[in-house]
Motif scaffolding. Structure first.
Motif, PDB file in Angstrom:
ATOM      1  N   ARG A 129     104.340  46.213  20.574  1.00  0.00           N
ATOM      2  CA  ARG A 129     102.722  46.457  20.355  1.00  0.00           C
ATOM      3  C   ARG A 129     102.030  45.518  21.344  1.00  0.00           C
ATOM      4  O   ARG A 129     101.618  44.306  20.859  1.00  0.00           O
ATOM      5  CB  ARG A 129     102.412  46.298  18.725  1.00  0.00           C
ATOM      6  N   TYR A 167      98.172  38.854  14.999  1.00  0.00           N
ATOM      7  CA  TYR A 167      98.013  39.395  16.310  1.00  0.00           C
ATOM      8  C   TYR A 167      97.678  38.147  17.295  1.00  0.00           C
ATOM      9  O   TYR A 167      98.037  38.209  18.357  1.00  0.00           O
ATOM     10  CB  TYR A 167      96.826  40.580  16.323  1.00  0.00           C
ATOM     11  N   TYR A 223      98.085  50.360  20.340  1.00  0.00           N
ATOM     12  CA  TYR A 223      98.527  51.741  19.598  1.00  0.00           C
ATOM     13  C   TYR A 223      97.003  52.112  18.831  1.00  0.00           C
ATOM     14  O   TYR A 223      96.963  53.184  18.339  1.00  0.00           O
ATOM     15  CB  TYR A 223      99.419  51.606  18.504  1.00  0.00           C
ATOM     16  N   TYR A 224      96.195  51.214  18.577  1.00  0.00           N
ATOM     17  CA  TYR A 224      94.914  51.879  17.941  1.00  0.00           C
ATOM     18  C   TYR A 224      94.058  52.695  18.709  1.00  0.00           C
ATOM     19  O   TYR A 224      93.359  53.655  18.402  1.00  0.00           O
ATOM     20  CB  TYR A 224      93.751  50.413  17.448  1.00  0.00           C
TER      21      TYR A 224
HETATM   22 FE   LIG Z   1      97.782  46.617  13.253  1.00  0.00          FE
END
Ligand SMILES: [Fe+2]
Length: 347
Positions: A129, A167, A223-224
């Motif tokens: 990610r 994150y 990924y968003y």
């Molecule tokens: Fe997420």
């Protein structure tokens, strides 16, 4: 003719029947139990594919919170074989909590680069990610270093979620590992001074606020962007996605200039009743078809090289991962969180 051939064939038939009965029995016992914090809709297709290919039944327990506490409480009687979660912090909490065990397999070691798994085999990354820069689509910007986010030229132009979100603490930890705590504190103060709004909301809100003209750039997970740019035309998500482009930043002083990634990953449970099947499941999850599912259904970056990507993700180019081992980066998580507080990043 004697009766012998007949007897032989009868014995053979019996032996076959016996073997078949045994096989049925063995099959009935073939199972693996997975505890996962990942969304069912995301994981189920992977598990269905594994069950179909291997004949091994997968018992899945979706655990929203408290995976470590649950497995700890179950102790040696825990039916869990595989533990799956996101974020290196969560994975290492499982390792440090003593609920995983060391396993090795040729597939895992050949597919997963050494910086993305525990040297002790106690955790393995399954997908990546990358934390990237969302940029207003018409802005002229070719490359970016994470350090640049503190450059005063971006004053009032930066959007980002809470500095305490995992994150971001992982990213800040990574910066401490690269640049040291002092430089990172200065960086955090610089980024805070550049914020267009309070550090809050989610990653997608960075794209939303770029569309809204509140900011020009911001850090968020890649990924968003796959989700947003693939959303139905006319939806909010699609509008947000269409308002941005993506640059993969690197660290200024990193020798090989890679991008910060966090991971989703898994480990074999300390008391796994079906250890062999647990390893089979992990092996499957890094296989080509499973990795393609991660990449195309979920927009995460595959840990395996050469897997076909979703076109949106492919358009960002090949991901060059920061070569620093995640285990090394994770050591600075606590310090990262303290620095975020110290500079009042979220205030
Ligand atoms: Fe997420």
């Amino acid at each position: 003719m004697t009766k012998r051939p007949q007897l032989n064939s009868l014995l053979r038939a019996l032996a076959l029947a016996g073997a078949a009965a045994f096989a049925v029995q063995a099959n009935a016992a073939e199972e693996v139990s997975l505890y996962t914090t990942r969304e069912p809709k995301l994981i189920q297709p992977l598990l269905d594919a594994f069950a179909k290919e291997s004949g091994i039944k997968v018992n899945t327990v979706f655990v929203k919170d408290g995976l470590l506490e649950r497995v700890k409480a179950e102790g040696a009687k825990s039916p869990a074989d595989v533990l799956m979660t996101v974020d290196i912090g969560n994975l290492l909490d499982l390792v440090d909590g003593g609920v995983t065990q060391s396993v090795k397999s040729e597939a895992l070691e050949s597919v997963i680069p050494a910086n993305l798994r525990g040297a002790d085999g106690k955790w393995y990354a399954l997908s990546l990610r990358d934390r990237v820069l969302y940029v207003e689509k018409d802005l002229k910007l070719e490359s970016f270093r994470y350090e640049d986010l503190a450059d005063p030229k971006w004053k009032g132009k930066v959007c980002i979620r809470s500095g305490q979100h995992p994150y971001n603490t992982a990213l800040v930890a990574s910066m401490i590992a690269h640049d040291g705590a002092e430089a990172t504190e200065k960086w955090l103060r610089g980024v805070k001074a550049n914020l267009a709004r309070k550090a809050a909301g989610g990653d997608r809100d960075v794209a939303r606020d770029i569309l809204g003209g509140i900011c020009d750039i911001g850090l968020a997970n890649a990924y968003y962007v796959g989700q947003m740019k693939n959303a139905e035309p006319g939806t909010d998500a699609r509008k947000w996605g269409d308002a941005i482009k993506v640059i993969r930043p690197t660290f200024a002083n990193a020798k090989s200039g890679g991008t910060h990634v966090n991971v989703s990953g898994a480990a074999v449970a300390a008391h796994a009743p079906n250890k062999a099947n647990a390893i089979k499941l992990l092996d499957f999850l890094v296989s080509e078809p499973a990795q393609a599912l991660y990449a195309q259904a979920n927009y995460e970056y595959p840990v395996r090289k050469g897997v076909k990507l979703d076109p949106v993700i492919a358009s960002f180019g090949e991901l060059k991962v920061d070569p620093l081992p995640l285990t090394e980066i994770a050591k600075y998580r606590k310090q990262a969180s303290e620095l975020v507080d110290k500079v009042g990043f979220d205030n």
